[in-house]
Design an enzyme around this catalytic site. Structure first.
Site, PDB file in Angstrom:
ATOM      1  N   GLU A  72       0.862  -1.176   0.000  1.00 32.44           N
ATOM      2  CA  GLU A  72       0.000   0.000   0.000  1.00 32.44           C
ATOM      3  C   GLU A  72       0.898   1.224   0.000  1.00 32.44           C
ATOM      4  O   GLU A  72       1.745   1.394   0.875  1.00 32.44           O
ATOM      5  CB  GLU A  72      -0.891   0.009   1.247  1.00 32.44           C
ATOM      6  CG  GLU A  72      -2.031  -0.954   1.117  1.00 32.44           C
ATOM      7  CD  GLU A  72      -3.002  -0.881   2.278  1.00 32.44           C
ATOM      8  OE1 GLU A  72      -2.731  -0.140   3.241  1.00 32.44           O
ATOM      9  OE2 GLU A  72      -4.017  -1.572   2.217  1.00 32.44           O
ATOM     10  N   ASP A  83      -5.218   9.497  10.007  1.00 38.40           N
ATOM     11  CA  ASP A  83      -3.894   9.028  10.407  1.00 38.40           C
ATOM     12  C   ASP A  83      -3.432   9.577  11.736  1.00 38.40           C
ATOM     13  O   ASP A  83      -3.689  10.728  12.084  1.00 38.40           O
ATOM     14  CB  ASP A  83      -2.871   9.392   9.320  1.00 38.40           C
ATOM     15  CG  ASP A  83      -3.009   8.498   8.102  1.00 38.40           C
ATOM     16  OD1 ASP A  83      -2.851   7.274   8.267  1.00 38.40           O
ATOM     17  OD2 ASP A  83      -3.302   9.012   7.009  1.00 38.40           O
ATOM     18  N   TYR A 197     -10.580  -3.939   2.985  1.00 39.43           N
ATOM     19  CA  TYR A 197      -9.668  -3.509   4.044  1.00 39.43           C
ATOM     20  C   TYR A 197     -10.505  -3.325   5.312  1.00 39.43           C
ATOM     21  O   TYR A 197     -11.299  -2.399   5.411  1.00 39.43           O
ATOM     22  CB  TYR A 197      -9.000  -2.204   3.636  1.00 39.43           C
ATOM     23  CG  TYR A 197      -7.895  -1.716   4.570  1.00 39.43           C
ATOM     24  CD1 TYR A 197      -8.123  -1.553   5.947  1.00 39.43           C
ATOM     25  CD2 TYR A 197      -6.630  -1.413   4.079  1.00 39.43           C
ATOM     26  CE1 TYR A 197      -7.127  -1.116   6.791  1.00 39.43           C
ATOM     27  CE2 TYR A 197      -5.618  -0.956   4.932  1.00 39.43           C
ATOM     28  CZ  TYR A 197      -5.867  -0.820   6.279  1.00 39.43           C
ATOM     29  OH  TYR A 197      -4.879  -0.373   7.120  1.00 39.43           O
TER      30      TYR A 197
END
Lengths: 290, 404
Positions: A72, A83, A197
Site C-alpha cells: 500500500e 492518520d 480492508y
C-alpha cells in the site's frame, strides 16, 4: 469471471456485484494463490516520498523481495484525518519535498520494471479529485498500479469513481469498520473488488500494544456476507499481531511501524536493506494454525 | 432563482456540494446523528426546550438595532445591526451549541468534543457543557490559543479541557482534524459538537437550522420596524454559520440581496487570505474535512494555509450550502481586507459604542461600501455576529499599542 471462486452458495455479492470485474487483476490473482496454497498475506504500507521519492521506488522492490503480498503506497496529503502522528509526519516530510500524485506514479512506473508485486494506491480524495479521476485512473494503470483505496471516500459518494476505476481494470478497495452496520458491510462488499480492508479498531492509524478484539468480530461479520479476501489493518505493528490476524483474516496490513522504522533509519546508507530486514521480522515464523 | 431547492437531498447534497467524505468508521455515527436530529426536529418538546433555553439562558431575541450615527456617517442606506453580540457568551455560536447539546443529551452522549478558531465556539460549547454537566474537550490551534488567550482562559474557567493542536498552520483547520481524530477513536460515547455549517452531512443542515433563528427574528423585527423587507443582508463568512443563519429565512424573498463577506487578509496570493471564492487566489471545488465545497488549495490538491486578522474566518473551506448559493448566483460573495476590518472595528466602536468581533467587522466594512452606493430609503441588515472584547489584544497590537 469473478476474481475468486465462491466458497459458499448464495453469496450476496454474486447478486449485487455490478462491482465485480470481468478480468482477473494482479491483486485478485495474488489472493487466489494465497488461498490455494493455504497461506496468509502481508501488506506493508509506506508513505510515498518519505524519506525521498527515489527511495520509495527502491523500497517497493525490497518489500516485494521481503515477502509482501501487496504494497500500500500512501499519497501524501496536507490533512490526513484518518492518520495518527507517525503517518502524519511522514506525509509532512514528503510534502515538504513537493511529492504529489505525479511523482508517486513515476516512482511506481520505475519499480514496475523490477517487480510484479500488486500495488495499491492509498490516498485521501482531494489530491485524486484535483488530478482528475479519469486521468488518474488512466495514468495509474499505465504506471502499474493495481487498485486504489481512498480513505475518505465511502461507496455512496463513489459511483463515478468506481466506474472509472473499473473501466481501467483497477480494483476499487473500500474500508470496512467495526462501526459499520451489516447493511453497510453489504454495500462495501458489493462495491469492492480485490480485497476488503477491515479497520481493526475505531481510531486512527498508529502502533498499538495489542490487536483490538473488534477486528476478529468484524472479519467474522464480513465472512458471512462476502467471499472477498479480507485484509486487517490499523494498529498491526509486530510479528505477534500479524500472527494473530492471520488466524482469521487473509492478510495483515502493517503501516505505522514500517513508516516509523523508515523515519528512524533516514540518513542511513543501507536504509532500504534494513527496512527489508524489518519487514521480514514482521512475518511470523510459525506455520499457520489451519 | 433557487426557490424550492434550499433543502439538501437525503445524503446532504446541495447540487454537487456537501455529502459525506469521511473514513468509514464515522458513517454509522453520522447516520445515528441524522436520525436523532430528524426525530428531534419533529418533536415539539425538543423545539420547546430549545426555544426556552434560547430565551431564558441566552437572552433571545437579540435586538435589531438601527445604527443611526453609522448611517449618518456613511450618508446612504439605513444600516441595522442584528445584535448577536448580545447573546450569552458574546456571539451567535451559542444558538448552535444549545441545540446540539440538547441533541447530545437525547442521544445519551456524555462527552462532548469541539474545535474552535477564535474561541467563540469553544466558549459556547464549554458553556453548554457546564450547563448540562457534560465532559468537554476543546481542540484549538496553538496560533489561535496565542491570539485568543482570553477565550482559552474562559473555556478553562467553564470546566473544559483545552487541547493545543501544534500541527500545520496551528489554526482552525488543524483543530478540526484533531477533533475528527478524537471522534473516530471515541465514537461510542462522544458527541462531536461541530461549530459551523461545515463538515459531513448532517452538520451543515443541523447548524443552519439552529442558526436560522437569527434570520427568522430579523425578518419579523424589520417587518415590524419598517413595514417591509430589507434590501440587503450582509454577514461575514468563515465556515458560514452566522451568514447562513441570517440568509436562510430570506432565500425565497427574491428581492432581498445577500452578500457574504470573506476574509481578504493581506492580498490575493494563496496563503495571504481566506477568500474561498477567489479563484485567482486558489479557491475551487474540492473535498476537505468531510464535505465537497470551495477549498483554498494548490494546483495539486494540497490544502493551502490561510491568513486573516480574525481567527474565526481563518479557514480554507466554506460550508457547502454557500458553495451552492454562490454557483446559483443567489448570494454574492466579496471580501474585506485585514485593514478594512480593522478600520471598521474602530469606526463602529467610536460611532455606536459597540466593539464588534473582528470577524463581524468584515461585514461592517463591506456594509460601509454598499450603503454609500445605495439610496437613503434603502435598508441594510448587517449581522453583528459577535462582540470584540476577545480581539482587543489583536487590535492593540495591530495599532502598535501596548496594553498590559
Amino acid at each position: 469471471m469473478a476474481p475468486l471462486k465462491s466458497r459458499g452458495e448464495g453469496s450476496i455479492e454474486a447478486f449485487i456485484s455490478g462491482a465485480q470485474k470481468e478480468s482477473v487483476t494482479r491483486i485478485a490473482e495474488s489472493f487466489a494463490r494465497l488461498r490455494r496454497e493455504r497461506r496468509r498475506g502481508f501488506i506493508p504500507f509506506i508513505t510515498a516520498g518519505d524519506p525521498d521519492i527515489g527511495t520509495t521506488g527502491e523500497l517497493i522492490v525490497e518489500l516485494a523481495r521481503a515477502g509482501a503480498t501487496c504494497i500500500e503506497l500512501g499519497v501524501p496529503f496536507s490533512d490526513p484525518v484518518a492518520d495518527g502522528p507517525v503517518i502524519q509526519r511522514a506525509s509532512e516530510r514528503a510534502l515538504a519535498q513537493g511529492v504529489g500524485v505525479d511523482e508517486v506514479l513515476q516512482a511506481v512506473a520505475r519499480a514496475r520494471k523490477e517487480t510484479d508485486l500488486p500495488i495499491v494506491l492509498f490516498s485521501y480524495y482531494n489530491p485524486l479529485l484535483q488530478y482528475g479521476l479519469e486521468r488518474l485512473a488512466q495514468d495509474a494503470r499505465a504506471a502499474g498500479i493495481d487498485g486504489v483505496l481512498v480513505t475518505d471516500l465511502v461507496p455512496e459518494e463513489a459511483a463515478e469513481w468506481i466506474e472509472v476505476l473499473h473501466a481501467h481494470e483497477l480494483d476499487s478497495i473500500f474500508l470496512a469498520a467495526p462501526t459499520s452496520t451489516d447493511e453497510r458491510l453489504r454495500l462495501i462488499a458489493a462495491k469492492t473488488s480485490g480485497f476488503i480492508y477491515a479497520v481493526s479498531r475505531t481510531g486512527v492509524t498508529g502502533e498499538r500494544a495489542e490487536v483490538s478484539a473488534q477486528a476478529a468480530r468484524l472479519v467474522a461479520r464480513l465472512r458471512r456476507l462476502t467471499d472477498l479476501p479480507i485484509a486487517v489493518g490499523f494498529g498491526i505493528s509486530r510479528a505477534e499481531h500479524v500472527a494473530e490476524v492471520w488466524q482469521y483474516a487473509d492478510a495483515a496490513v502493517v503501516g505505522s511501524s514500517v513508516v516509523a522504522e523508515i523515519a528512524r533509519l533516514t540518513g542511513a546508507p543501507d536504509l532500504v536493506r534494513r527496512v527489508g530486514a524489518f519487514a521480514r521480522s514482521l512475518l511470523p515464523t510459525s506455520e499457520l494454525p489451519r | 432563482m433557487i426557490k424550492g431547492s434550499v433543502q439538501p437531498d437525503v445524503r446532504g447534497h446541495w447540487g454537487r456540494y456537501g455529502g459525506r467524505f469521511v473514513p468509514e468508521t464515522l458513517m454509522a455515527p453520522l447516520e445515528e446523528l441524522t436520525q436523532a436530529y430528524d426525530r428531534a426536529r419533529r418533536d415539539p418538546s425538543f423545539q420547546r426546550e430549545f426555544e426556552s433555553l434560547l430565551r431564558d439562558y441566552s437572552g433571545r431575541p437579540t435586538p435589531l438595532f438601527y445604527a443611526a450615527r453609522l448611517t449618518e456617517y456613511v450618508g446612504g442606506a439605513r444600516i441595522y445591526l442584528k445584535r448577536e453580540d448580545l447573546s450569552h457568551t458574546g456571539s451567535h455560536k451559542i444558538n448552535n451549541a444549545i441545540g446540539q447539546a440538547l441533541l447530545a443529551r437525547r442521544m445519551g452522549k456524555r462527552r462532548i468534543i469541539a474545535e474552535t478558531g477564535a474561541g467563540q465556539h469553544g466558549v459556547a460549547t464549554a458553556t453548554v457543557c457546564a450547563l448540562f454537566g457534560f465532559a468537554c474537550v476543546i481542540y484549538m490551534g496553538a496560533e489561535d490559543m496565542r491570539r485568543q488567550a482570553l477565550n482559552v482562559f474562559r473555556m478553562r474557567l467553564l470546566g473544559a479541557e483545552v487541547r493545543e493542536v501544534d500541527l500545520g498552520s496551528r489554526t482552525l483547520k488543524e483543530a478540526i482534524n484533531e477533533a475528527l481524530r478524537d471522534w473516530v477513536t471515541n465514537v461510542e460515547d462522544t458527541y462531536y459538537l461541530l461549530g459551523s455549517a461545515l463538515g459531513p452531512h448532517p452538520y451543515p443542515l443541523i447548524v443552519r437550522e439552529f442558526q436560522s433563528i437569527i434570520g427568522r427574528e430579523a425578518r419579523a423585527q424589520i417587518l415590524e420596524r419598517e413595514g417591509r423587507l430589507p434590501d440587503c443582508l450582509i454577514a461575514c463568512v468563515g465556515g458560514g454559520s452566522n451568514s447562513i443563519g441570517l440568509f436562510h429565512p430570506f432565500l425565497n424573498d427574491e428581492r432581498v440581496r445577500m452578500v457574504g463577506v470573506e476574509a481578504g487578509g493581506r492580498g490575493d496570493e494563496l496563503g495571504q487570505h481566506a477568500a474561498r471564492f477567489n479563484a485567482k487566489g486558489g479557491g475551487r471545488p474540492g473535498v476537505l474535512q468531510g464535505t465537497m465545497s470551495y477549498v483554498l488549495q494548490d494546483e495539486r490538491g494540497q490544502i493551502a494555509s490561510t491568513h486573516s486578522i480574525s481567527a474565526g474566518l481563518d479557514y480554507p473551506a466554506i460550508g457547502p450550502e454557500h458553495a451552492y448559493l454562490h454557483d446559483a448566483g443567489r448570494v454574492e460573495y466579496v471580501s474585506a481586507s485585514d485593514a478594512e476590518a480593522l478600520e471598521a472595528f474602530q469606526l463602529l466602536s467610536k460611532l455606536e459604542g459597540i466593539l464588534p468581533a473582528l470577524e463581524s467587522a468584515h461585514a461592517i466594512a463591506h456594509a460601509l461600501k454598499l450603503a454609500r452606493e445605495m439610496g437613503r430609503d434603502r435598508i441594510i441588515i448587517v449581522n453583528l455576529s459577535g462582540r470584540g472584547d476577545k480581539d482587543v489584544h489583536t487590535v492593540a497590537h495591530e495599532l502598535g499599542q501596548k496594553i498590559a
